[in-house]
Enzyme design. Structure first.
Site, PDB file in Angstrom:
ATOM      1  N   SER A   1      -1.276   0.880 -13.184  1.00 53.60           N
ATOM      2  CA  SER A   1      -1.029   1.511 -11.953  1.00 53.60           C
ATOM      3  C   SER A   1      -0.432   0.060 -11.191  1.00 53.60           C
ATOM      4  CB  SER A   1      -1.885   2.008 -11.136  1.00 53.60           C
ATOM      5  OG  SER A   1      -1.483   2.606 -10.064  1.00 53.60           O
ATOM      6  N   GLU A   2       0.745   0.127 -10.620  1.00 51.00           N
ATOM      7  CA  GLU A   2       1.444  -1.131  -9.923  1.00 51.00           C
ATOM      8  C   GLU A   2       0.445  -1.754  -8.974  1.00 51.00           C
ATOM      9  OE1 GLU A   2       4.730   0.850  -8.256  1.00 51.00           O
ATOM     10  OE2 GLU A   2       4.052   1.144  -6.377  1.00 51.00           O
TER      11      GLU A   2
END
Lengths: 223, 223
Positions: free
Chosen positions: B48-49
């Site tokens: 997840s960024e």
């Protein structure tokens, strides 16, 4: 004796001037220094440029500072979120300037500032609207755009634990922009949940070394 | 046209395509559903960024933690073996080619693999790009998950995108409710289509030339 701990919010925020560029940690509410942002309203600094991934939500923290009319420009990757009402109102009324920067470029521009790098070429945004009017270069067959450092006068960072040397740890995905922003500002102010004795944070676990931090203040958890 | 896939079925179809041991980023919104249909015998690491590797499913009610969220700012969990890191490291993973795959949504895709998924021509709302441009250029492979046409029946796959681009020549494979299409140097190659649409009908719903050397049936379990 080095002691970066401060006892009051006034002391933590003293000296922040009108027209400052302020780096604000957080991704949504995770890692957002909500108490420091709200205290900045009383501190009084105006005409601020805010660098943050988002543009606040509800009417607390960053949104409260905007509602108080202190923010003239926002540099962020994604201003809109569920509840970014205050920003959207100000934007519609032309009362706030917006610069949209791709998220990784935003982070890397601050890293460059903190690391003393004069800029970097990235393929991100090449050939798009956000890359228009930027110097380009083809590197290994791929078009890159030149991005310049993004430096803050002040960074407001929410961490988990801190000590008197300014060493910081974070909590889970609330880390996000904190470590990068801490190194990219002239004055870095960290809001922590707990203060540890020197040595209590294992040197193997220090995420932001104290050299990047100027002031540490313990604040009770908000909301 | 009752064999058209619903969104869960498109997600299922994409999940079958993800190889054992892959590091994968799922874009916000529809692509998040892909995680629900990974075959049980495959170990996939989700990124997840906002600084997570080894992202797990939604927590049970009451177990949510505001400091542990995904790119869509929804509560998630972390699997054993997972890690937290800063945005700068997260986007080094993205831009540095360390992700095997990213699945993104799209407004439009061109026959040369250009992606438009961050802005339309409607300027009434402030624009926001988030991490989309970094993901589009950085992941080794980009899959697009989309309905074949817009709600009012306009093609989303076209010769040239009319909306602002996210990246140029970045899309490798398109999964729609009607077909699976590879983006190749020779053009758009249909690999699979649902049974009760003819190739002529599929072409009519697509504003770019389709090639169909060998087309298999696109099917998914009832979901």
């Amino acid at each position: 004796m080095i002691d970066k701990r401060v006892d009051t919010i006034d002391a933590a925020l003293s000296g922040i001037e009108d027209g400052s560029t302020i780096l604000v940690s957080g991704f949504g509410n995770a890692g957002s220094p909500i108490r420091l942002l709200e205290a900045l309203i009383d501190q009084g600094a105006a005409n601020l440029t805010i660098v943050s991934n988002n543009a606040g939500e509800g009417e607390f923290g960053l949104a409260a500072l905007m509602k108080a009319g202190r923010v003239t420009k926002v540099i962020c990757s994604y201003p809109r979120s569920a509840g970014s009402i205050i920003f959207e109102e100000l934007y519609d009324q032309g009362k706030i300037e917006l610069e949209v920067v791709p998220q990784g470029t935003l982070s890397e521009r601050m890293r460059a500032a903190g690391a003393g790098i004069g800029g970097f070429f990235t393929p991100t945004s090449a050939g798009t609207l956000l890359g228009a009017n930027k110097e380009t270069r083809e590197i290994e067959g791929k078009l890159h755009v030149l991005e310049t450092p993004l430096k803050g006068d002040v960074a407001l960072v929410k961490a988990d634990a801190g000590d008197r040397w300014g060493n910081l740890t974070y909590n889970k995905s609330a880390r996000n922009f904190g470590p990068t922003m801490a190194m990219a500002a002239k004055l870095t102010i960290a809001e922590v949940k707990t203060i540890k004795e020197l040595g209590e944070i294992s040197p193997e676990h220090v995420v932001t070394p104290g050299i990047f931090v100027d002031r540490v203040i313990k604040l009770r958890e908000e909301r | 046209m009752n064999t058209a896939l619903n969104r869960k079925q498109i997600a299922w179809r994409i999940a079958q395509e993800i190889k054992e041991g892959s590091y994968v980023n799922l874009g916000i919104g529809m692509p998040e559903m892909v995680a629900n249909y990974i075959p049980k015998d495959r170990e996939i690491v989700f990124h997840s960024e906002n600084g997570l590797l080894g992202m797990g499913p939604t927590p049970d009610k009451g177990q949510e933690d505001g400091d542990l969220i995904n790119a869509g700012k929804k509560p998630v969990t972390l699997l054993e073996g997972g890690s937290y890191f800063s945005h700068t490291d997260s986007f080094a993973m993205i831009r540095g080619g360390h992700l095997d795959l990213c699945v993104l949504g799209a407004f439009q895709i061109s026959e040369s693999g250009d992606l438009a998924n961050w802005a339309t021509l409607n300027n009434s709302k402030p624009p926001g790009v988030g991490g989309a441009m970094d993901l589009a250029v950085g992941a080794r492979q980009v899959f697009v998950m989309t309905e074949h046409c817009t709600k009012d029946g306009q093609p989303k796959i076209m010769e040239h995108c009319s909306y602002p681009l996210t990246g140029t020549g970045v899309v490798n494979k398109i999964f729609t409710d009607l077909a699976v299409i590879d983006v190749t140097e020779e053009g758009l190659v249909v690999r699979e289509k649902v049974v009760d649409i003819t190739l002529g009908e599929l072409q009519n719903k697509t504003a770019a030339a389709l090639f169909e050397p060998k087309v298999c049936e696109l099917r998914a379990p009832i979901l």
